[in-house]
Write an enzyme that holds these catalytic residues in place. Sequence first.
Site, PDB file in Angstrom:
ATOM      1  N   GLU A  82      27.803 -32.722  -7.499  1.00 15.15           N
ATOM      2  CA  GLU A  82      27.761 -31.498  -8.315  1.00 15.15           C
ATOM      3  C   GLU A  82      28.411 -31.734  -9.683  1.00 15.15           C
ATOM      4  O   GLU A  82      27.911 -31.280 -10.708  1.00 15.15           O
ATOM      5  CB  GLU A  82      28.437 -30.329  -7.566  1.00 15.15           C
ATOM      6  CG  GLU A  82      28.247 -28.997  -8.270  1.00 15.15           C
ATOM      7  CD  GLU A  82      28.273 -27.788  -7.345  1.00 15.15           C
ATOM      8  OE1 GLU A  82      28.165 -27.941  -6.113  1.00 15.15           O
ATOM      9  OE2 GLU A  82      28.406 -26.665  -7.876  1.00 15.15           O
ATOM     10  N   TYR A 137      34.348 -20.558 -16.757  1.00 14.70           N
ATOM     11  CA  TYR A 137      34.962 -21.432 -15.761  1.00 14.70           C
ATOM     12  C   TYR A 137      35.592 -22.652 -16.452  1.00 14.70           C
ATOM     13  O   TYR A 137      36.761 -22.982 -16.222  1.00 14.70           O
ATOM     14  CB  TYR A 137      33.910 -21.887 -14.742  1.00 14.70           C
ATOM     15  CG  TYR A 137      34.467 -22.712 -13.616  1.00 14.70           C
ATOM     16  CD1 TYR A 137      34.931 -22.104 -12.453  1.00 14.70           C
ATOM     17  CD2 TYR A 137      34.555 -24.098 -13.718  1.00 14.70           C
ATOM     18  CE1 TYR A 137      35.458 -22.863 -11.416  1.00 14.70           C
ATOM     19  CE2 TYR A 137      35.078 -24.862 -12.693  1.00 14.70           C
ATOM     20  CZ  TYR A 137      35.517 -24.242 -11.541  1.00 14.70           C
ATOM     21  OH  TYR A 137      36.045 -24.992 -10.517  1.00 14.70           O
ATOM     22  N   SER A 192      12.225 -27.194  -0.825  1.00 15.50           N
ATOM     23  CA  SER A 192      12.961 -26.027  -0.334  1.00 15.50           C
ATOM     24  C   SER A 192      11.980 -24.899  -0.092  1.00 15.50           C
ATOM     25  O   SER A 192      11.189 -24.559  -0.982  1.00 15.50           O
ATOM     26  CB  SER A 192      14.001 -25.574  -1.363  1.00 15.50           C
ATOM     27  OG  SER A 192      14.494 -24.287  -0.994  1.00 15.50           O
ATOM     28  N   SER A 223      26.196 -21.518  -1.838  1.00 16.23           N
ATOM     29  CA  SER A 223      24.900 -22.039  -1.399  1.00 16.23           C
ATOM     30  C   SER A 223      24.718 -23.459  -1.911  1.00 16.23           C
ATOM     31  O   SER A 223      24.043 -24.273  -1.270  1.00 16.23           O
ATOM     32  CB  SER A 223      23.765 -21.145  -1.904  1.00 16.23           C
ATOM     33  OG  SER A 223      23.638 -21.200  -3.312  1.00 16.23           O
ATOM     34  N   ASP A 282      34.687 -25.851  -1.899  1.00 12.77           N
ATOM     35  CA  ASP A 282      33.432 -25.411  -1.271  1.00 12.77           C
ATOM     36  C   ASP A 282      32.884 -26.474  -0.324  1.00 12.77           C
ATOM     37  O   ASP A 282      32.462 -26.182   0.797  1.00 12.77           O
ATOM     38  CB  ASP A 282      32.369 -25.113  -2.339  1.00 12.77           C
ATOM     39  CG  ASP A 282      32.829 -24.072  -3.340  1.00 12.77           C
ATOM     40  OD1 ASP A 282      33.909 -23.479  -3.126  1.00 12.77           O
ATOM     41  OD2 ASP A 282      32.113 -23.864  -4.340  1.00 12.77           O
TER      42      ASP A 282
HETATM   43  P1  ADP Z   1      26.644 -20.531  -5.264  1.00 18.66           P
HETATM   44  O1  ADP Z   1      27.002 -21.910  -4.858  1.00 18.66           O
HETATM   45  O2  ADP Z   1      27.830 -19.648  -5.428  1.00 18.66           O
HETATM   46  O3  ADP Z   1      25.614 -19.898  -4.409  1.00 18.66           O
HETATM   47  P2  ADP Z   1      25.693 -21.950  -7.560  1.00 18.66           P
HETATM   48  O4  ADP Z   1      25.242 -21.515  -8.909  1.00 18.66           O
HETATM   49  O5  ADP Z   1      26.807 -22.911  -7.470  1.00 18.66           O
HETATM   50  O6  ADP Z   1      26.002 -20.638  -6.731  1.00 18.66           O
HETATM   51  O7  ADP Z   1      24.470 -22.616  -6.785  1.00 18.66           O
HETATM   52  C1  ADP Z   1      23.244 -21.942  -6.714  1.00 18.66           C
HETATM   53  C2  ADP Z   1      22.123 -22.946  -6.934  1.00 18.66           C
HETATM   54  O8  ADP Z   1      22.001 -23.810  -5.798  1.00 18.66           O
HETATM   55  C3  ADP Z   1      20.767 -22.302  -7.062  1.00 18.66           C
HETATM   56  O9  ADP Z   1      20.520 -21.875  -8.376  1.00 18.66           O
HETATM   57  C4  ADP Z   1      19.841 -23.432  -6.643  1.00 18.66           C
HETATM   58  O10 ADP Z   1      19.650 -24.346  -7.710  1.00 18.66           O
HETATM   59  C5  ADP Z   1      20.649 -24.129  -5.570  1.00 18.66           C
HETATM   60  N1  ADP Z   1      20.271 -23.606  -4.241  1.00 18.66           N
HETATM   61  C6  ADP Z   1      21.024 -22.895  -3.396  1.00 18.66           C
HETATM   62  N2  ADP Z   1      20.347 -22.596  -2.264  1.00 18.66           N
HETATM   63  C7  ADP Z   1      19.116 -23.130  -2.404  1.00 18.66           C
HETATM   64  C8  ADP Z   1      17.931 -23.164  -1.597  1.00 18.66           C
HETATM   65  N3  ADP Z   1      17.882 -22.554  -0.411  1.00 18.66           N
HETATM   66  N4  ADP Z   1      16.868 -23.818  -2.083  1.00 18.66           N
HETATM   67  C9  ADP Z   1      16.903 -24.418  -3.285  1.00 18.66           C
HETATM   68  N5  ADP Z   1      17.960 -24.410  -4.088  1.00 18.66           N
HETATM   69  C10 ADP Z   1      19.063 -23.780  -3.672  1.00 18.66           C
HETATM   70 MG    MG Z   2      28.197 -23.266  -5.958  1.00 18.56          MG
END
Ligand code: ADP
Ligand code: MG
Length: 401
Positions: A178, A242, A85, A145, A190
């Site tokens: 997940e 949660y 990433s 994300s 999601d």
């Molecule tokens: P949300 O889904 O609301 O953004 P989450 O805690 O479910 O929050 O997911 C966030 C996690 O997803 C980050 O801590 C990371 O581990 C992973 N993640 C998200 N985007 C990226 C990215 N661009 N590169 C690497 N890991 C990512």
């Molecule tokens: Mg999430």
Amino acid sequence: MSGVGAGVGAGAAVKAGAGVAAEVAAGFAALYGAAPEGVWAAPGRVNLIGEYTDFNEGFVLPLALPHTAVAAVSRRDDGVLRLHSADVEGGVVRVDVDTLAPGSVEGWAAYPAGVVWALRESGHAVGGVDVHLVSTVPTGAGLSSSAALEVVTAVALDELFGLGLSRPEIAVLAQRAENGFVGVPCGVMDQMASACGTEGHALYLDTRDLAYRQVPFDLAAVGLRLLVVDTRVKHALGDGAYAERRAGCEAGARALGVRALRDVSAAQLPDLLGRLSDETVRRYVRHVVSDNGRVERVIGLLDSGDVRGVGAVLTEGHASLRDDLRVSCEELDLAVAAATAAGALGARMTGGGFGGSAVVLVEEGAADAVAAAVDKAFGEAGLDAPRIFTAVPSAGARRVG
Ligand code: ADP
Ligand code: MG
């Protein structure tokens, strides 16, 4: 602050067009020494209404955002998985697909590795791949994300290995990654929004059987806007909370003798609440059942063309999340209060809460003033400025290069 005019935060910079695909492909080539077989994109999402309803087999109404995770991917013939990433430190994560098991991959790489694991667990013949990804979905902001990361991996593997999976199947596999590999007990909203979202539409989803309808949601056409206020805070409390809410909802369903709280209608609620002796469970049940009802009310309003009427339902939903489910926080309450006081039609926290983002429905002409009022309220409270952008309903996962 900068305004929230079209394009700010939701325009070219976050869109996965040909330029972005070429950039990610070039990044892949620089990293792995050859061009990728393809480039795919999957969006984050924001949920309009229906919160904490998905693990109760209820209704949700998310929309895909223009923010996407973009992944360049190629197959390998030696069963090795290499994951990179551009957004995190630490270089390439390398793991043998045969050794994938829950707990075997730590950190961010567990999301894409979990998708490979979930596919293989489900009997799909998936081997090693090289992955390089870049994402414009803010992390930990309640905008999914994580689902973007899972779904982009899943659509790439589906195509490269010729699996022929449907979009709902992809979403369920991503959720399985997940739940079972990363270890987060999330519902399926999601991943469904990221896999099935459509430009100009919200996704009216029944999480019991994954039946869905694309609901036209062109706010600009009726002079409205949906703002996302990312508070940029994430309270640690959220993690255990949660699971606790989920357990409380399951206890409520058991006490009421239903398979899931989805089986209780808002009309039945006053009679049934008296049967719940536990005050906490009673509040959780009241939230879930009433929020399911709010999804249906919002659908009714959208179907009848009364889009402005949605605002009040959003604000009512916020009160329920704040007072009954108790998953809001100071920053989210402030965003909602400041936005509505400044003339927004309605607002509520969105996503899991304890930080993350709020959505605000506002007249086009009042959008900048409402955003400025929220920004000012944060400043006066001594909080860091929130990130505010316009949520444009965008396309779901797709090949981009
Ligand atoms: P949300 O889904 O609301 O953004 P989450 O805690 O479910 O929050 O997911 C966030 C996690 O997803 C980050 O801590 C990371 O581990 C992973 N993640 C998200 N985007 C990226 C990215 N661009 N590169 C690497 N890991 C990512
Ligand atoms: Mg999430």
